[in-house]
Design a protein around this motif. Structure first.
Motif, PDB file in Angstrom:
ATOM      1  N   ILE A   1      -4.770  -1.878   5.198  1.00  0.00           N
ATOM      2  CA  ILE A   1      -3.740  -2.703   4.742  1.00  0.00           C
ATOM      3  C   ILE A   1      -4.173  -4.162   5.028  1.00  0.00           C
TER       4      ILE A   1
ATOM      5  N   ASN B   1      -6.369   2.059   0.141  1.00  0.00           N
ATOM      6  CA  ASN B   1      -6.074   3.327   0.242  1.00  0.00           C
ATOM      7  C   ASN B   1      -7.242   4.153   1.195  1.00  0.00           C
TER       8      ASN B   1
ATOM      9  N   GLY C   1      -2.996  -1.814  -1.393  1.00  0.00           N
ATOM     10  CA  GLY C   1      -4.241  -1.056  -0.817  1.00  0.00           C
ATOM     11  C   GLY C   1      -4.757  -1.699   0.481  1.00  0.00           C
TER      12      GLY C   1
ATOM     13  N   THR D   1      -0.463   4.022  -4.581  1.00  0.00           N
ATOM     14  CA  THR D   1      -1.250   2.950  -4.270  1.00  0.00           C
ATOM     15  C   THR D   1      -1.151   2.636  -5.603  1.00  0.00           C
TER      16      THR D   1
ATOM     17  N   ASN E   1       1.101  -0.828   0.184  1.00  0.00           N
ATOM     18  CA  ASN E   1      -0.247  -0.448  -0.432  1.00  0.00           C
ATOM     19  C   ASN E   1       0.810   1.751   0.096  1.00  0.00           C
TER      20      ASN E   1
END
Length: 276
Positions: free
Chosen positions: A18, A91, A89, A106, A9
């Motif tokens: 995450i 995110n 991600g 990302t 991430n």
């Protein structure tokens, strides 16, 4: 089929996004987390020459960028020589539009994987804000329900569908779950072409403004149907299938420009053609 998944991430390895994807993707296979030790948002595809790596309860914390994490993960830290997929991600904050593709850490992690010829998915979550500054907004694991559902589905079904035979990576943006039990539908989209950055001066400082975030009301949103911003604003999951290499422009204008170089002698110019 049990998959080998590299998860990274740009929000940092201790972010809730995450962890949410780690828990979800663990249902599909072996997940190796290689993520930045600190927040690396909006750093793009910045790369380092050398980075420190420390062990973390989820995997490995890299004191570097998302691109560093992908290279280190694929080359040294993953138990498999070639993971099946790289996921970046989730995110906190959407990555919508053409203009963010080179800016977002990302998305840049997914692009880095694509150059390694590994299928990749970048997943980001739109977080609506009112008067609260974005950095003060806290997210909880349940907020990422749409992110988990969509990412798991795309990882699980993407290979069987043959999608990654045509797309190098997917830029996925999901709505904020907000305790809903309904599944947000998927929509294949193209990144919006709208751009509204400007700046204002405050004494010795210049403040940069991304004005698009003030225009997310579906009733007044100018982005057309089929765009990522329209889909997310209306509560759907946006899936944009993209390729990493930039396209070379082939135009007579370039030929004329090259031929006109030098004192009437085009031999001074050399146009290097890209390899196939």
């Amino acid at each position: 089929m049990s998959l080998e998944i590299l998860l990274t991430n740009d929000d940092g390895i201790d972010s809730p996004g995450i962890r949410a994807l780690y828990q979800g993707l663990s249902e599909l296979g072996n997940v190796t987390v290689v993520a930045p030790a600190t927040d690396q948002s909006a750093i793009g595809r910045a790369i380092s020459n050398e980075v420190d790596v420390t062990e973390h309860e989820l995997g490995y914390a890299v004191h570097g960028t998302p691109a560093d994490c992908v290279v280190a993960g694929l080359s040294e830290l993953c138990p498999s020589d070639c993971p099946d997929v790289v996921v970046s991600g989730c995110n906190k904050g959407a990555n919508l539009g053409e203009y963010v593709l080179g800016r977002s850490g990302t998305v840049s992690a997914a692009v880095e994987a694509a150059f390694h010829e590994i299928p990749a998915i970048a997943t980001s979550m739109y977080v609506p804000v009112d008067d609260t500054p974005f950095h003060e907004v806290q997210t909880a694991p349940d907020d990422y329900a749409h992110a988990i559902d969509a990412t798991n589905y795309l990882v699980d079904r993407g290979f069987r569908s043959g999608l990654f035979d045509h797309a190098a990576y997917l830029n996925v943006n999901v709505p904020f779950a907000n305790d809903t039990t309904e599944t947000a539908p998927l929509e294949f989209t193209r990144p919006s072409s709208r751009y509204a950055m400007d700046a204002s001066r405050d004494g010795q400082s210049i403040i940069l403004h991304d004005n698009l975030w003030a225009e997310m009301d579906p009733e007044t949103l100018p982005d057309p149907d089929g765009t990522d911003r329209r889909a997310v604003a209306e509560g759907r999951v946006s899936v944009s299938p993209l390729n990493a290499p930039q396209n070379v422009v082939d135009t007579d204008a370039l030929t004329d420009l090259i031929d006109g170089f030098g004192p009437g002698d085009a031999s001074n110019a050399r146009l290097i053609q890209p390899e196939d």
